[in-house]
Design an enzyme around this catalytic site. Structure first.
Site, short mmCIF file in Angstrom:
data_model
loop_
_atom_site.label_atom_id
_atom_site.label_comp_id
_atom_site.label_asym_id
_atom_site.label_seq_id
_atom_site.Cartn_x
_atom_site.Cartn_y
_atom_site.Cartn_z
CE LYS A 11 -17.44 10.33 37.06
NZ LYS A 11 -18.26 9.50 36.38
CB SER A 108 -16.07 16.68 33.80
OG SER A 108 -17.43 16.53 33.48
CG ASP A 141 -18.90 14.15 37.05
OD1 ASP A 141 -19.33 13.96 38.20
OD2 ASP A 141 -19.23 13.47 36.06
O1 C5P Z 1 -23.58 18.54 35.37
P1 C5P Z 1 -23.51 17.82 34.07
O2 C5P Z 1 -23.54 18.76 32.90
O3 C5P Z 1 -22.42 16.81 33.97
O4 C5P Z 1 -24.88 16.99 33.99
C1 C5P Z 1 -25.34 16.45 32.79
C2 C5P Z 1 -26.81 16.09 32.94
O5 C5P Z 1 -26.96 15.01 33.86
C3 C5P Z 1 -27.70 17.18 33.52
O6 C5P Z 1 -28.19 18.00 32.50
C4 C5P Z 1 -28.80 16.39 34.18
O7 C5P Z 1 -29.74 15.97 33.22
C5 C5P Z 1 -28.09 15.16 34.68
N1 C5P Z 1 -27.66 15.27 36.10
C6 C5P Z 1 -28.61 15.21 37.11
N2 C5P Z 1 -28.20 15.33 38.41
C7 C5P Z 1 -26.90 15.45 38.71
C8 C5P Z 1 -25.91 15.49 37.70
C9 C5P Z 1 -26.33 15.39 36.40
O8 C5P Z 1 -29.81 15.08 36.85
N3 C5P Z 1 -26.55 15.55 39.99
#
Ligand code: C5P
Length: 314
Positions: A11, A108, A141
């Site tokens: 994406k 993801s 994601d």
């Molecule tokens: O959800 P995901 O594991 O992809 O997120 C990775 C990191 O990105 C999280 O640990 C966080 O530090 C940051 N993040 C965030 N806010 C979001 C998505 C991700 O702070 N909405």
């Protein structure tokens, strides 16, 4: 041995605005997300031993809990223990095309493919809503990667509203193989520098979401207006990534000024830069020109097309 082969697309973000902090430590976002044809292939098979085995042709991809595809399988095994007892363990083969730690949601998307593949392999008959809920537990994601197409994403990125499909646009992608950006670093640095701009009252958060939902970028998507989308590309995380990594800024500048390019930007937390164009021929031409100007073998270049689906069977 029963097995399923799935396509797991990458994406890009056409829009990423950080609007506030969340009690769970994440950020409140408003994004426009787009699935693209650059994709990994995932093969999921039942195996006799009661284990989750990950095999990948890319040496940088972990075969343990650090891999979101592994975490997706572990979550499914925990949620549906009777399936493991009935069908045995699972082998997940990942054929990597999407660059890793690139801001393209490759991990993801692999996790989303594992959820869909195990639902089929274990004959669970999960609804799209149930898959989305499981996906949200693995990463912000993952729900979008299940759906694909074009969507407005809010919350952590897991609350989705589908938008009109934009499958007539093409892009060129550029990423230095030796440059990886950690997503937690990007958000943490943004918080350090810009938390004074965050809103927190429920009403203010909603009005920021509404402003995007009824604003120009969503209107441009709904009108399938590629030129306007290119003009309105926006990513708050560029404010921390571009000053830290001048190579990204340089790529963005070079791609953005090529003939036919409607707009260029860094995707997600980077470091991949993409440029939007109207045709495959233009995408190929931009790729050739950039290759000519930066002959560095560390620079990876790809072309791709916007697509309207998420995870699909081969
Ligand atoms: O959800 P995901 O594991 O992809 O997120 C990775 C990191 O990105 C999280 O640990 C966080 O530090 C940051 N993040 C965030 N806010 C979001 C998505 C991700 O702070 N909405």
């Amino acid at each position: 041995m029963r097995s399923y082969s799935l396509v797991a697309p990458a994406k890009i973000n056409l829009y990423l605005e950080i609007i506030g902090d969340r009690p769970d430590g994440y950020h409140e976002l408003v994004m426009v997300l787009q699935a693209i044809s650059l994709a990994d292939k995932i093969e999921i098979s039942s195996i006799e031993i009661d284990a989750i085995s990950i095999k990948c042709d890319h040496p940088g991809v972990p075969d343990n809990q650090n891999n979101l595809a592994y975490r997706a399988a572990a979550l499914m095994a925990e949620q549906f223990p009777h399936a493991i007892a009935r069908y045995g363990g699972v082998e997940i083969k990942i054929q990597k095309t999407i660059p890793i730690a690139a801001g393209l949601a490759g991990g993801s998307s692999n996790a989303a493919a594992v959820l869909v593949g195990l639902d089929l392999l274990w004959e669970l008959g999960l609804t799209q809503g149930e898959l989305q809920e499981l996906g949200g537990q693995i990463g912000s994601d993952v729900p979008f990667c299940l759906e694909g197409g074009t969507a407005l994403a809010t919350g952590r990125g897991e609350v989705l509203s589908p938008l009109a499909n934009l499958d007539q646009l093409y892009l060129v992608l550029a990423k230095y193989h030796n440059l990886q950006i950690s997503t937690p670093w990007a958000y943490k640095t943004y918080r350090q520098q810009f938390s004074h701009t965050y809103v927190s009252a429920t009403q203010d958060l909603q009005s920021r979401r509404d402003r995007v939902h009824s604003g120009p970028i969503v209107a441009a998507v709904m009108h399938q207006d590629g030129a306007e989308i290119g003009r309105l590309l926006h990513n708050d995380l560029e404010k921390v990534a571009l000053p830290e990594y001048p190579q990204i800024q340089q790529l963005r500048q070079m791609i953005g000024t090529q003939p036919g390019v409607l707009g260029a930007m860094m995707s997600g937390s980077g470091p991949t830069v993409f440029g939007l164009v109207q045709s495959q021929a233009e995408a190929t031409q931009v790729m050739k020109t950039v290759r000519g100007q930066i002959p560095d073998p560390e620079l990876g270049l790809w072309t791709a097309k916007f697509i309207s689906q998420g995870i699909s069977l081969v």
